[in-house]
Design a protein around this motif. Sequence first.
Motif, PDB file in Angstrom:
ATOM      1  N   ASN A   1       9.784 -20.647 -21.747  1.00 50.10           N
ATOM      2  CA  ASN A   1       9.226 -19.152 -21.576  1.00 50.10           C
ATOM      3  C   ASN A   1       9.984 -18.180 -22.405  1.00 50.10           C
ATOM      4  O   ASN A   1      11.331 -17.888 -22.117  1.00 50.10           O
ATOM      5  CB  ASN A   1       9.041 -18.675 -20.509  1.00 50.10           C
ATOM      6  N   LEU A   2       9.688 -17.450 -23.421  1.00 54.94           N
ATOM      7  CA  LEU A   2      10.345 -16.681 -24.046  1.00 54.94           C
ATOM      8  C   LEU A   2       9.872 -15.312 -23.903  1.00 54.94           C
ATOM      9  O   LEU A   2      10.119 -14.362 -24.892  1.00 54.94           O
ATOM     10  CB  LEU A   2      10.397 -16.916 -25.576  1.00 54.94           C
ATOM     11  N   ASP A   3       9.177 -15.247 -23.048  1.00 58.24           N
ATOM     12  CA  ASP A   3       8.477 -13.690 -22.841  1.00 58.24           C
ATOM     13  C   ASP A   3       9.204 -12.780 -21.660  1.00 58.24           C
ATOM     14  O   ASP A   3       8.848 -11.788 -21.377  1.00 58.24           O
ATOM     15  CB  ASP A   3       6.945 -13.783 -22.050  1.00 58.24           C
ATOM     16  N   LEU A   4      10.228 -13.632 -21.156  1.00 53.59           N
ATOM     17  CA  LEU A   4      11.221 -12.790 -20.086  1.00 53.59           C
ATOM     18  C   LEU A   4      12.449 -11.898 -20.591  1.00 53.59           C
ATOM     19  O   LEU A   4      12.384 -12.224 -22.082  1.00 53.59           O
ATOM     20  CB  LEU A   4      11.855 -13.785 -19.090  1.00 53.59           C
ATOM     21  N   GLU A   5      12.891 -11.196 -20.257  1.00 52.53           N
ATOM     22  CA  GLU A   5      13.874 -10.262 -20.946  1.00 52.53           C
ATOM     23  C   GLU A   5      15.275 -10.477 -20.051  1.00 52.53           C
ATOM     24  O   GLU A   5      15.251 -10.699 -19.033  1.00 52.53           O
ATOM     25  CB  GLU A   5      13.560  -8.980 -20.989  1.00 52.53           C
ATOM     26  N   PRO A   6      16.561 -10.454 -20.887  1.00 51.44           N
ATOM     27  CA  PRO A   6      16.490 -10.194 -22.196  1.00 51.44           C
ATOM     28  C   PRO A   6      16.557 -11.780 -22.890  1.00 51.44           C
ATOM     29  O   PRO A   6      16.359 -12.752 -22.413  1.00 51.44           O
ATOM     30  CB  PRO A   6      17.902  -9.854 -22.435  1.00 51.44           C
ATOM     31  N   LEU A   7      16.363 -11.612 -24.366  1.00 50.98           N
ATOM     32  CA  LEU A   7      16.580 -12.813 -25.066  1.00 50.98           C
ATOM     33  C   LEU A   7      17.917 -13.262 -25.321  1.00 50.98           C
ATOM     34  O   LEU A   7      18.637 -12.342 -26.099  1.00 50.98           O
ATOM     35  CB  LEU A   7      15.601 -12.737 -26.274  1.00 50.98           C
ATOM     36  N   ASN A   8      18.495 -14.461 -25.226  1.00 52.53           N
ATOM     37  CA  ASN A   8      19.576 -14.928 -25.488  1.00 52.53           C
ATOM     38  C   ASN A   8      19.855 -15.852 -26.704  1.00 52.53           C
ATOM     39  O   ASN A   8      18.678 -16.605 -26.824  1.00 52.53           O
ATOM     40  CB  ASN A   8      20.330 -15.598 -24.360  1.00 52.53           C
ATOM     41  N   GLY A   9      20.826 -15.727 -27.524  1.00 60.65           N
ATOM     42  CA  GLY A   9      21.051 -16.936 -28.738  1.00 60.65           C
ATOM     43  C   GLY A   9      22.370 -17.040 -28.749  1.00 60.65           C
ATOM     44  O   GLY A   9      23.305 -16.369 -28.750  1.00 60.65           O
ATOM     45  N   LEU A  10      22.681 -18.329 -29.063  1.00 57.05           N
ATOM     46  CA  LEU A  10      23.967 -18.741 -29.593  1.00 57.05           C
ATOM     47  C   LEU A  10      23.993 -19.949 -30.440  1.00 57.05           C
ATOM     48  O   LEU A  10      22.963 -20.603 -30.873  1.00 57.05           O
ATOM     49  CB  LEU A  10      24.850 -19.240 -28.363  1.00 57.05           C
ATOM     50  N   ARG A  11      25.237 -19.887 -31.543  1.00 54.64           N
ATOM     51  CA  ARG A  11      24.998 -20.771 -32.500  1.00 54.64           C
ATOM     52  C   ARG A  11      26.322 -21.674 -32.462  1.00 54.64           C
ATOM     53  O   ARG A  11      27.329 -21.203 -32.369  1.00 54.64           O
ATOM     54  CB  ARG A  11      25.027 -20.050 -33.687  1.00 54.64           C
ATOM     55  N   HIS A  12      26.060 -22.876 -32.172  1.00 54.63           N
ATOM     56  CA  HIS A  12      27.223 -23.769 -32.209  1.00 54.63           C
ATOM     57  C   HIS A  12      27.750 -24.564 -33.758  1.00 54.63           C
ATOM     58  O   HIS A  12      26.717 -23.954 -34.666  1.00 54.63           O
ATOM     59  CB  HIS A  12      26.936 -25.334 -31.606  1.00 54.63           C
TER      60      HIS A  12
ATOM     61  N   ILE B   1      19.225  -9.449 -26.889  1.00 55.97           N
ATOM     62  CA  ILE B   1      18.378  -8.468 -27.399  1.00 55.97           C
ATOM     63  C   ILE B   1      17.073  -8.526 -26.406  1.00 55.97           C
ATOM     64  O   ILE B   1      16.836  -9.176 -25.510  1.00 55.97           O
ATOM     65  CB  ILE B   1      17.673  -8.894 -28.699  1.00 55.97           C
ATOM     66  N   ASP B   2      16.641  -7.113 -26.403  1.00 54.20           N
ATOM     67  CA  ASP B   2      15.134  -6.938 -25.614  1.00 54.20           C
ATOM     68  C   ASP B   2      14.243  -6.243 -26.429  1.00 54.20           C
ATOM     69  O   ASP B   2      14.339  -5.807 -27.575  1.00 54.20           O
ATOM     70  CB  ASP B   2      15.701  -6.120 -24.219  1.00 54.20           C
ATOM     71  N   LYS B   3      13.146  -6.075 -25.902  1.00 55.62           N
ATOM     72  CA  LYS B   3      11.982  -5.516 -26.356  1.00 55.62           C
ATOM     73  C   LYS B   3      12.201  -3.998 -26.795  1.00 55.62           C
ATOM     74  O   LYS B   3      11.452  -3.607 -27.800  1.00 55.62           O
ATOM     75  CB  LYS B   3      10.817  -5.529 -25.557  1.00 55.62           C
ATOM     76  N   LYS B   4      13.063  -3.377 -26.131  1.00 56.01           N
ATOM     77  CA  LYS B   4      13.379  -1.960 -26.458  1.00 56.01           C
ATOM     78  C   LYS B   4      14.204  -1.809 -27.702  1.00 56.01           C
ATOM     79  O   LYS B   4      14.433  -0.573 -28.346  1.00 56.01           O
ATOM     80  CB  LYS B   4      13.931  -1.156 -25.431  1.00 56.01           C
ATOM     81  N   GLY B   5      14.452  -2.827 -28.532  1.00 56.58           N
ATOM     82  CA  GLY B   5      15.570  -2.711 -29.592  1.00 56.58           C
ATOM     83  C   GLY B   5      16.837  -2.470 -29.236  1.00 56.58           C
ATOM     84  O   GLY B   5      17.820  -2.563 -30.191  1.00 56.58           O
ATOM     85  N   ASN B   6      17.451  -2.873 -28.079  1.00 58.95           N
ATOM     86  CA  ASN B   6      18.850  -3.020 -27.616  1.00 58.95           C
ATOM     87  C   ASN B   6      19.108  -4.309 -27.827  1.00 58.95           C
ATOM     88  O   ASN B   6      18.635  -5.249 -27.936  1.00 58.95           O
ATOM     89  CB  ASN B   6      18.943  -2.817 -26.156  1.00 58.95           C
TER      90      ASN B   6
END
Length: 200
Positions: free
Chosen positions: A120-131, A183-188
């Motif tokens: 589910n990618l519709d919840l907030e916030p969205l997290n990402g990390l790169r190994h 990140i979130d939908k508000k642009g933060n």
Amino acid sequence: MNIERKQLIEFCDKFLNEEIQKVDLLNFAWNCMSSDEYDWNEDDEIISKTIFEWDNEDINYPINKVNIQLWKNRLENKADELMLYNDWNVHIETQKKICEKYNSKWKPISKSFKIGISENLDLEPLNGLRHKFKNGEVCWYIWSGEYSENEDFFKPICAEHLLQKKPTLIDYLGLDEGFRFLIDKKGNADVWFDKKLVEI
């Protein structure tokens, strides 16, 4: 027959409600382009552009529910986001700006790379990390909501498939190994380097 925007919007609604199929849109657009019986205001560029795109799916955008919703939005509000949801290269300049802003080397991935995403990618916030990248392995992990250690929490997908799911995420995939974002939908947005990610 004079074609107006409202008729094209009705076609969009019917497609989204599964009352018509792709072939119906293709046939309609082909008839508009090839028959003298159909006409529309040539000064309305959005009508001309939409009919042309529906008639030329192979060189434009796939006719699917995501894109039909975008076509409808363009017809109603003049907001054209079709390239953001369909063209990987549109995001490259934004990637470079984000990397510059957060002092990261621009290290883009191929759109064919596998990344891991939560269901589910519709919840907030969205997290990402790169190994650190190892040949054939997933290097980016992206999730929303509560993180889980479950083995099936992340599903591997081709990075290009994120375009139609969450195109904003593509803007962050040029960040170097060891970087994380929130990140979130508000642009933060919060972006930082996590040394532990390159030591794993």
